[in-house]
Design a protein around this motif. Structure first.
Motif, mmCIF file in Angstrom:
data_model
loop_
_atom_site.group_PDB
_atom_site.id
_atom_site.type_symbol
_atom_site.label_atom_id
_atom_site.label_comp_id
_atom_site.label_asym_id
_atom_site.label_seq_id
_atom_site.Cartn_x
_atom_site.Cartn_y
_atom_site.Cartn_z
ATOM 1 N N GLN A 175 0.844 -1.194 0.000
ATOM 2 C CA GLN A 175 0.000 0.000 0.000
ATOM 3 C C GLN A 175 0.880 1.245 0.000
ATOM 4 O OE1 GLN A 175 -3.701 -0.095 0.322
ATOM 5 N NE2 GLN A 175 -3.009 -2.055 -0.484
ATOM 6 N N LYS A 176 0.546 2.189 -0.885
ATOM 7 C CA LYS A 176 1.182 3.498 -0.834
ATOM 8 C C LYS A 176 0.459 4.320 0.221
ATOM 9 C CE LYS A 176 2.620 3.952 -5.655
ATOM 10 N NZ LYS A 176 2.440 4.759 -6.889
ATOM 11 N N MET A 177 1.231 5.014 1.039
ATOM 12 C CA MET A 177 0.680 5.858 2.104
ATOM 13 C C MET A 177 0.842 7.316 1.715
ATOM 14 S SD MET A 177 -0.652 6.183 5.011
ATOM 15 C CE MET A 177 -0.583 6.624 6.700
ATOM 16 N N TYR A 178 -0.283 8.029 1.673
ATOM 17 C CA TYR A 178 -0.290 9.453 1.354
ATOM 18 C C TYR A 178 -0.823 10.236 2.545
ATOM 19 C CZ TYR A 178 0.466 8.613 -3.641
ATOM 20 O OH TYR A 178 0.999 8.261 -4.851
ATOM 21 N N ALA A 179 -0.434 11.497 2.629
ATOM 22 C CA ALA A 179 -0.986 12.369 3.668
ATOM 23 C C ALA A 179 -0.902 13.819 3.229
ATOM 24 C CB ALA A 179 -0.258 12.179 4.992
ATOM 25 N N ARG A 180 -1.778 14.584 3.817
ATOM 26 C CA ARG A 180 -1.728 16.040 3.689
ATOM 27 C C ARG A 180 -1.915 16.584 5.090
ATOM 28 N NH1 ARG A 180 -5.548 19.813 -0.160
ATOM 29 N NH2 ARG A 180 -5.003 21.804 0.806
ATOM 30 N N ILE A 181 -1.084 17.535 5.453
ATOM 31 C CA ILE A 181 -1.178 18.128 6.785
ATOM 32 C C ILE A 181 -1.525 19.609 6.655
ATOM 33 C CG2 ILE A 181 0.341 16.444 7.880
ATOM 34 C CD1 ILE A 181 2.597 18.515 7.695
ATOM 35 N N ARG A 182 -1.982 20.166 7.754
ATOM 36 C CA ARG A 182 -2.384 21.565 7.777
ATOM 37 C C ARG A 182 -1.269 22.456 7.234
ATOM 38 N NH1 ARG A 182 -6.166 24.292 9.473
ATOM 39 N NH2 ARG A 182 -7.133 22.723 10.735
ATOM 40 N N ASP A 183 -0.041 22.168 7.556
ATOM 41 C CA ASP A 183 1.096 22.994 7.112
ATOM 42 C C ASP A 183 1.238 23.004 5.588
ATOM 43 O OD1 ASP A 183 1.593 23.419 9.789
ATOM 44 O OD2 ASP A 183 3.347 22.107 9.873
#
Length: 185
Positions: A175-183
């Motif tokens: 599985q590829k793990m992606y994220a977006r954070i507030r910054d």
């Protein structure tokens, strides 16, 4: 993160081509048409719906999740025809960590046309702007180029590869793990 606000407000969104709203039992026939397409569930943990009973069970779980404030899903409805073409939302809500995980599925006839990213963008915006999320995550099979592209369009960054993380249809899958954070805003 204000989870109560999400479930109390039942937010609805309108995009250029879509209307997003809560799933209901009235969606049974169209949900079954979408969920019974083997292509849609091919790269996911859930099985292709073999009968309307499968879709009834799923929609009942969705309604319980609304009541229990654990998962929020939106129906993706094509404005032009009023047809349900998919669904998506936020899972694994963590009020203390101000985080959640995004998930979505869309009918195969609508793949490659930008519908998934168009549907998920207002959800991402709502999570950061109204729910005070700090982090949104998403995962897809390493070979699922379309889903990876959706997350990239949403401003998510690939953080890593979870090797053989899920057993999908009997096969251990990266599985590829992606994220977006507030910054990142």
């Amino acid at each position: 993160m204000n989870i109560d606000k999400l479930f109390a407000a039942s937010p609805e969104f309108e995009t250029e081509r879509l209307y997003l709203r809560r799933l209901t039992m009235d969606d049974l026939d169209e949900y079954y048409a979408f969920a019974s397409d083997p292509k849609v569930s091919e790269q996911s943990l859930w099985q292709c719906h073999q009968s309307k009973d499968d879709s009834i069970g799923y929609l009942e779980r969705v309604l319980r999740n609304y009541e229990q404030k654990t998962v929020y899903l939106w129906a993706f409805v094509l404005k032009e025809t009023g047809t349900l073409i998919g669904r998506g939302g936020i899972f694994h809500l963590d009020e203390f960590m101000q985080s959640g995980e995004l998930g979505y599925a869309i009918g195969s006839a609508y793949w490659g046309k930008g519908f998934a990213a168009e549907a998920m963008q207002p959800i991402v915006d709502y999570c950061f702007e109204q729910l005070d999320c700090n982090r949104l995550e998403g995962k897809c099979n390493a070979g699922n180029i379309g889903s990876a592209r959706v997350m990239e369009k949403l401003g998510m960054v690939q953080e890593g590869l979870l090797r053989k993380q899920l057993k999908i249809k009997g096969v251990f899958t990266d599985q590829k793990m992606y994220a977006r954070i507030r910054d990142d805003l």
